[in-house]
Motif scaffolding. Structure first.
Motif, PDB file in Angstrom:
ATOM      1  N   ALA A 194       3.083   0.845 -14.348  1.00 11.93           N
ATOM      2  CA  ALA A 194       4.440   0.895 -13.788  1.00 11.93           C
ATOM      3  C   ALA A 194       5.120  -0.456 -13.692  1.00 11.93           C
ATOM      4  CB  ALA A 194       4.392   1.534 -12.397  1.00 11.93           C
ATOM      5  N   VAL A 195       4.427  -1.531 -14.047  1.00 13.76           N
ATOM      6  CA  VAL A 195       4.978  -2.857 -13.826  1.00 13.76           C
ATOM      7  C   VAL A 195       6.299  -3.077 -14.564  1.00 13.76           C
ATOM      8  CG1 VAL A 195       3.749  -4.118 -15.644  1.00 13.76           C
ATOM      9  CG2 VAL A 195       4.260  -5.247 -13.501  1.00 13.76           C
ATOM     10  N   SER A 196       6.491  -2.413 -15.665  1.00 17.45           N
ATOM     11  CA  SER A 196       7.756  -2.568 -16.392  1.00 17.45           C
ATOM     12  C   SER A 196       8.583  -1.285 -16.348  1.00 17.45           C
ATOM     13  CB  SER A 196       7.491  -2.967 -17.844  1.00 17.45           C
ATOM     14  OG  SER A 196       6.721  -1.975 -18.485  1.00 17.45           O
ATOM     15  N   GLY A 197       8.189  -0.346 -15.513  1.00 20.80           N
ATOM     16  CA  GLY A 197       8.887   0.934 -15.419  1.00 20.80           C
ATOM     17  C   GLY A 197       9.877   0.963 -14.276  1.00 20.80           C
ATOM     18  N   PRO A 198      10.246   2.163 -13.855  1.00 22.98           N
ATOM     19  CA  PRO A 198      11.215   2.294 -12.753  1.00 22.98           C
ATOM     20  C   PRO A 198      10.602   1.859 -11.418  1.00 22.98           C
ATOM     21  CG  PRO A 198      10.408   4.447 -13.437  1.00 22.98           C
ATOM     22  CD  PRO A 198       9.852   3.456 -14.406  1.00 22.98           C
ATOM     23  N   ALA A 199      11.466   1.444 -10.507  1.00 20.07           N
ATOM     24  CA  ALA A 199      11.020   0.929  -9.206  1.00 20.07           C
ATOM     25  C   ALA A 199      10.259   1.984  -8.417  1.00 20.07           C
ATOM     26  CB  ALA A 199      12.214   0.429  -8.406  1.00 20.07           C
ATOM     27  N   TRP A 200      10.665   3.265  -8.492  1.00 23.09           N
ATOM     28  CA  TRP A 200       9.995   4.305  -7.725  1.00 23.09           C
ATOM     29  C   TRP A 200       8.538   4.440  -8.155  1.00 23.09           C
ATOM     30  CZ3 TRP A 200       7.719   8.264 -10.259  1.00 23.09           C
ATOM     31  CH2 TRP A 200       8.191   8.567 -11.543  1.00 23.09           C
ATOM     32  N   ALA A 201       8.240   4.265  -9.447  1.00 24.73           N
ATOM     33  CA  ALA A 201       6.858   4.372  -9.922  1.00 24.73           C
ATOM     34  C   ALA A 201       6.019   3.211  -9.389  1.00 24.73           C
ATOM     35  CB  ALA A 201       6.827   4.398 -11.446  1.00 24.73           C
ATOM     36  N   TYR A 202       6.622   2.044  -9.333  1.00 23.40           N
ATOM     37  CA  TYR A 202       5.929   0.868  -8.804  1.00 23.40           C
ATOM     38  C   TYR A 202       5.632   1.052  -7.316  1.00 23.40           C
ATOM     39  CZ  TYR A 202       4.700  -4.076  -8.449  1.00 23.40           C
ATOM     40  OH  TYR A 202       4.027  -5.245  -8.257  1.00 23.40           O
ATOM     41  N   VAL A 203       6.623   1.541  -6.567  1.00 21.65           N
ATOM     42  CA  VAL A 203       6.440   1.776  -5.129  1.00 21.65           C
ATOM     43  C   VAL A 203       5.370   2.842  -4.897  1.00 21.65           C
ATOM     44  CG1 VAL A 203       7.572   2.658  -3.048  1.00 21.65           C
ATOM     45  CG2 VAL A 203       8.734   0.976  -4.485  1.00 21.65           C
ATOM     46  N   LEU A 204       5.396   3.910  -5.679  1.00 19.10           N
ATOM     47  CA  LEU A 204       4.386   4.963  -5.554  1.00 19.10           C
ATOM     48  C   LEU A 204       2.983   4.411  -5.830  1.00 19.10           C
ATOM     49  CD1 LEU A 204       3.847   7.969  -5.048  1.00 19.10           C
ATOM     50  CD2 LEU A 204       4.163   8.329  -7.502  1.00 19.10           C
ATOM     51  N   ALA A 205       2.857   3.561  -6.830  1.00 19.16           N
ATOM     52  CA  ALA A 205       1.562   2.953  -7.135  1.00 19.16           C
ATOM     53  C   ALA A 205       1.100   2.059  -5.988  1.00 19.16           C
ATOM     54  CB  ALA A 205       1.648   2.163  -8.436  1.00 19.16           C
ATOM     55  N   LEU A 206       2.030   1.328  -5.375  1.00 16.54           N
ATOM     56  CA  LEU A 206       1.673   0.501  -4.218  1.00 16.54           C
ATOM     57  C   LEU A 206       1.201   1.353  -3.044  1.00 16.54           C
ATOM     58  CD1 LEU A 206       4.461  -2.237  -4.221  1.00 16.54           C
ATOM     59  CD2 LEU A 206       2.027  -2.546  -4.710  1.00 16.54           C
ATOM     60  N   VAL A 207       1.803   2.516  -2.861  1.00 15.21           N
ATOM     61  CA  VAL A 207       1.374   3.426  -1.795  1.00 15.21           C
ATOM     62  C   VAL A 207      -0.063   3.900  -2.059  1.00 15.21           C
ATOM     63  CG1 VAL A 207       1.780   5.702  -0.766  1.00 15.21           C
ATOM     64  CG2 VAL A 207       3.696   4.134  -1.122  1.00 15.21           C
ATOM     65  N   VAL A 208      -0.374   4.195  -3.314  1.00 19.36           N
ATOM     66  CA  VAL A 208      -1.731   4.629  -3.659  1.00 19.36           C
ATOM     67  C   VAL A 208      -2.731   3.500  -3.408  1.00 19.36           C
ATOM     68  CG1 VAL A 208      -3.214   5.424  -5.559  1.00 19.36           C
ATOM     69  CG2 VAL A 208      -0.922   6.367  -5.298  1.00 19.36           C
ATOM     70  N   VAL A 209      -2.378   2.263  -3.784  1.00 16.70           N
ATOM     71  CA  VAL A 209      -3.252   1.114  -3.513  1.00 16.70           C
ATOM     72  C   VAL A 209      -3.472   0.969  -2.007  1.00 16.70           C
ATOM     73  CG1 VAL A 209      -3.426  -1.407  -3.614  1.00 16.70           C
ATOM     74  CG2 VAL A 209      -2.698  -0.141  -5.626  1.00 16.70           C
ATOM     75  N   GLY A 210      -2.414   1.088  -1.222  1.00 16.12           N
ATOM     76  CA  GLY A 210      -2.531   0.986   0.232  1.00 16.12           C
ATOM     77  C   GLY A 210      -3.392   2.086   0.819  1.00 16.12           C
ATOM     78  N   ALA A 211      -3.273   3.293   0.277  1.00 19.71           N
ATOM     79  CA  ALA A 211      -4.100   4.401   0.761  1.00 19.71           C
ATOM     80  C   ALA A 211      -5.578   4.136   0.485  1.00 19.71           C
ATOM     81  CB  ALA A 211      -3.654   5.711   0.114  1.00 19.71           C
ATOM     82  N   GLY A 212      -5.878   3.652  -0.695  1.00 19.04           N
ATOM     83  CA  GLY A 212      -7.271   3.335  -1.019  1.00 19.04           C
ATOM     84  C   GLY A 212      -7.827   2.222  -0.144  1.00 19.04           C
ATOM     85  N   ALA A 213      -7.012   1.196   0.082  1.00 25.80           N
ATOM     86  CA  ALA A 213      -7.441   0.095   0.955  1.00 25.80           C
ATOM     87  C   ALA A 213      -7.635   0.591   2.383  1.00 25.80           C
ATOM     88  CB  ALA A 213      -6.417  -1.033   0.906  1.00 25.80           C
ATOM     89  N   GLY A 214      -6.785   1.502   2.818  1.00 28.24           N
ATOM     90  CA  GLY A 214      -6.929   2.068   4.156  1.00 28.24           C
ATOM     91  C   GLY A 214      -8.209   2.869   4.305  1.00 28.24           C
ATOM     92  N   LEU A 215      -8.606   3.568   3.245  1.00 25.11           N
ATOM     93  CA  LEU A 215      -9.869   4.312   3.296  1.00 25.11           C
ATOM     94  C   LEU A 215     -11.064   3.375   3.431  1.00 25.11           C
ATOM     95  CD1 LEU A 215      -9.443   7.140   0.630  1.00 25.11           C
ATOM     96  CD2 LEU A 215      -9.825   7.422   3.066  1.00 25.11           C
ATOM     97  N   CYS A 216     -10.989   2.211   2.823  1.00 21.61           N
ATOM     98  CA  CYS A 216     -12.113   1.261   2.858  1.00 21.61           C
ATOM     99  C   CYS A 216     -12.145   0.405   4.114  1.00 21.61           C
ATOM    100  CB  CYS A 216     -12.037   0.324   1.652  1.00 21.61           C
ATOM    101  SG  CYS A 216     -12.311   1.115   0.083  1.00 21.61           S
ATOM    102  N   SER A 217     -11.010   0.127   4.693  1.00 22.63           N
ATOM    103  CA  SER A 217     -10.913  -0.864   5.760  1.00 22.63           C
ATOM    104  C   SER A 217     -11.755  -0.533   6.986  1.00 22.63           C
ATOM    105  CB  SER A 217      -9.451  -1.029   6.163  1.00 22.63           C
ATOM    106  OG  SER A 217      -9.324  -1.967   7.187  1.00 22.63           O
ATOM    107  N   SER A 218     -11.557   0.606   7.569  1.00 20.43           N
ATOM    108  CA  SER A 218     -12.279   0.969   8.783  1.00 20.43           C
ATOM    109  C   SER A 218     -13.779   1.138   8.553  1.00 20.43           C
ATOM    110  CB  SER A 218     -11.679   2.246   9.373  1.00 20.43           C
ATOM    111  OG  SER A 218     -12.346   2.598  10.555  1.00 20.43           O
ATOM    112  N   PRO A 219     -14.205   1.846   7.498  1.00 22.54           N
ATOM    113  CA  PRO A 219     -15.646   1.975   7.287  1.00 22.54           C
ATOM    114  C   PRO A 219     -16.349   0.644   7.077  1.00 22.54           C
ATOM    115  CG  PRO A 219     -14.468   3.541   5.919  1.00 22.54           C
ATOM    116  CD  PRO A 219     -13.446   2.667   6.554  1.00 22.54           C
ATOM    117  N   LEU A 220     -15.719  -0.268   6.340  1.00 24.32           N
ATOM    118  CA  LEU A 220     -16.367  -1.554   6.098  1.00 24.32           C
ATOM    119  C   LEU A 220     -16.433  -2.390   7.371  1.00 24.32           C
ATOM    120  CD1 LEU A 220     -14.991  -2.455   2.572  1.00 24.32           C
ATOM    121  CD2 LEU A 220     -17.284  -1.690   3.190  1.00 24.32           C
TER     122      LEU A 220
END
Length: 159
Positions: free
Chosen positions: A38-64
């Protein structure tokens, strides 16, 4: 990330630390793959990808954080949070350094990279970090047998 961190607590109780961390690493790697696309695509795709990255990081944060405070508590006291914070800072600094390195490589002779070179460098950084997280997820997912560490075999020989 904050919302998913809170949601990870019931997942921890149900599935255990290893599975939740593996899932978090996989979701983060998926998000980084989406960022690379999404880096060269529409802004909404980039924002959606950032949300997915944040969700994955959130899953790891508390358990670690929880896991690090439980490891060798009798030896380390409550240093798990400090170790976790240190690792997070090192990863942040490494990410900034990696991004700078990618941009330096993308720069041609006059030191001013063209926009398409910047996009290619960003795509490479996102894909590379995603690949590292996939390997980490594989390592975390491999089951370990208790009692097979070198220390436990030494103590069992003395008996």
């Amino acid at each position: 990330m904050l919302a998913v961190t809170w949601l990870s607590l019931p997942l921890l109780r149900r599935f255990g630390t290893g599975r939740v961390v593996t899932g978090g690493l996989l979701v983060t790697a998926l998000g980084l793959g989406a960022l690379a696309a999404a880096v060269s695509g529409p802004a909404w795709a980039y924002v959606l990808a950032l949300v997915v990255v944040g969700a994955g990081a959130g899953l790891c944060s508390s358990p670690l954080s929880t896991l690090l405070t439980r490891v060798h508590r009798e030896r380390t006291g409550r240093s798990g949070a400090g170790v976790n914070s240190t690792l997070r800072e090192l990863a942040s600094a490494g990410g900034v350094g990696l991004a700078g390195l990618a941009l330096a490589v993308a720069a041609h002779g006059d030191g001013a990279p063209r926009p398409e070179e910047i996009v290619a460098a960003a795509r490479g950084v996102f894909a590379s970090v995603g690949a590292v997280l996939l390997v980490a997820a594989g390592v975390v997912a491999v089951p370990r047998r208790r009692g097979l560490s070198p220390r436990s075999t030494r103590s069992s020989r003395r008996r």
